[in-house]
Design a protein around this motif. Structure first.
Motif, mmCIF file in Angstrom:
data_model
loop_
_atom_site.group_PDB
_atom_site.id
_atom_site.type_symbol
_atom_site.label_atom_id
_atom_site.label_comp_id
_atom_site.label_asym_id
_atom_site.label_seq_id
_atom_site.Cartn_x
_atom_site.Cartn_y
_atom_site.Cartn_z
ATOM 1 N N VAL A 105 3.222 14.299 -9.656
ATOM 2 C CA VAL A 105 4.138 15.435 -9.837
ATOM 3 C C VAL A 105 5.058 15.237 -11.040
ATOM 4 N N GLY A 106 4.760 14.234 -11.864
ATOM 5 C CA GLY A 106 5.514 14.030 -13.100
ATOM 6 C C GLY A 106 6.860 13.371 -12.931
ATOM 7 N N LEU A 107 7.034 12.562 -11.880
ATOM 8 C CA LEU A 107 8.320 11.910 -11.617
ATOM 9 C C LEU A 107 8.160 10.392 -11.497
ATOM 10 N N ASP B 18 0.829 -1.206 0.000
ATOM 11 C CA ASP B 18 0.000 0.000 0.000
ATOM 12 C C ASP B 18 0.869 1.265 0.000
ATOM 13 N N LYS B 19 1.970 1.213 0.749
ATOM 14 C CA LYS B 19 2.890 2.351 0.753
ATOM 15 C C LYS B 19 3.452 2.593 -0.643
ATOM 16 N N LEU B 20 3.894 1.523 -1.276
ATOM 17 C CA LEU B 20 4.481 1.647 -2.610
ATOM 18 C C LEU B 20 3.461 2.177 -3.608
ATOM 19 N N GLU B 21 2.220 1.721 -3.493
ATOM 20 C CA GLU B 21 1.169 2.202 -4.387
ATOM 21 C C GLU B 21 0.927 3.698 -4.191
ATOM 22 N N ARG B 22 0.904 4.136 -2.928
ATOM 23 C CA ARG B 22 0.680 5.546 -2.638
ATOM 24 C C ARG B 22 1.857 6.399 -3.112
ATOM 25 N N VAL B 23 3.073 5.934 -2.879
ATOM 26 C CA VAL B 23 4.266 6.662 -3.315
ATOM 27 C C VAL B 23 4.283 6.802 -4.830
ATOM 28 N N ASN B 24 4.014 5.711 -5.530
ATOM 29 C CA ASN B 24 4.006 5.754 -6.997
ATOM 30 C C ASN B 24 2.941 6.700 -7.519
ATOM 31 N N PHE B 25 1.784 6.713 -6.855
ATOM 32 C CA PHE B 25 0.718 7.637 -7.263
ATOM 33 C C PHE B 25 1.176 9.087 -7.128
#
Length: 248
Positions: free
Chosen positions: A125-127, A113-120
């Motif tokens: 922000v275009g990164l 879930d953390k990884l999904e939120r970070v990727n979102f």
């Protein structure tokens, strides 16, 4: 919504803030402007709880931050996102790890879930392709965008940005301003930006508070700021215009 009422602060007998009042609305980009030493950063630190004012109230949707119990203050802090001047990234962590840091510290989310939120947030922000890079491997503008991603990773209700365009070229500054405005509009965040950049003022200043020697001398928006009859504000605007022309 954030309301500040009669905020006063002094250091070693020197008055820094002299009874500041103001209201920052949900879904608006609100700017606090003024020259160096006017109290902008001190006011921001009072608002996010780094320092405590001598008098006055700071209300987050009616909750008095400094007079509340510790649990309420913690709850309000979890609803804040802060973009620090310079980005304040951890040099030893990747971009992905920097953005994930608040989730590691403040939540019990699963790793997936953390990884999904970070990727979102990085995608927002275009990164989306920069997660594995180190801060030393990206530009100043990209660092600011990483800082924004980290500031919004907890899905904040309140976003604070301290000189977000400091050290950036004019084109990158406009992109950062546009990103802050888009995120504010999209998620209905109450956003407060500390700045002396007149391009930001004219571009995203839906509410503007002008501080001078610890006092609020003017408030309004970017459609009427140039019609002010406040001498100190007009001098500030003229000095910024002159500086921009000299840099051309």
């Amino acid at each position: 919504m954030i309301e500040i009422k009669d905020i006063r602060k002094a250091f070693e007998g020197r008055d820094i803030l002299l009874g500041i009042d103001g209201t920052f609305q949900k879904g608006e980009t609100s700017l606090i402007i003024g020259g160096s030493g006017t109290g902008k950063s001190v006011l921001l630190k009072c608002m996010i709880g780094i320092i405590k004012p001598e008098t006055g109230k700071i209300l987050y949707d009616g909750r008095d931050f400094h007079s509340s119990d510790e649990e309420t203050r913690k709850a309000i802090r979890r609803e804040m996102g802060v973009l620090f001047q310079g980005g304040a990234l951890f040099d030893s962590k990747t971009v992905e790890e920097n953005v994930r840091f608040p989730l590691d510290m403040l939540t019990e989310m699963t790793e997936s879930d953390k990884l999904e939120r970070v990727n979102f947030c990085l995608q927002r922000v275009g990164l989306e392709n920069a997660g594995k890079r180190m801060p030393s491997e990206i530009s100043g503008g990209m660092k600011k965008r990483v800082g924004i991603a980290r500031a919004i990773v907890m899905n904040p209700k309140y976003l604070f940005c301290d000189e977000p365009n400091s050290g950036l070229d004019p084109l990158t500054s406009v992109k950062i301003d546009d990103l802050i405005k888009e995120i504010t509009d999209e998620y209905g965040i109450t956003t407060v930006v500390i700045t002396h950049d007149m391009n930001s003022v004219m571009g995203i200043g839906e509410y503007i508070m002008f501080l001078y020697k610890g006092r609020k001398l003017w408030e309004g928006d970017n459609t009427n700021i140039t019609y002010s009859n406040v001498e100190e504000l007009n001098e500030f605007l003229f000095a910024n215009k002159l500086l921009r022309e000299m840099r051309k």
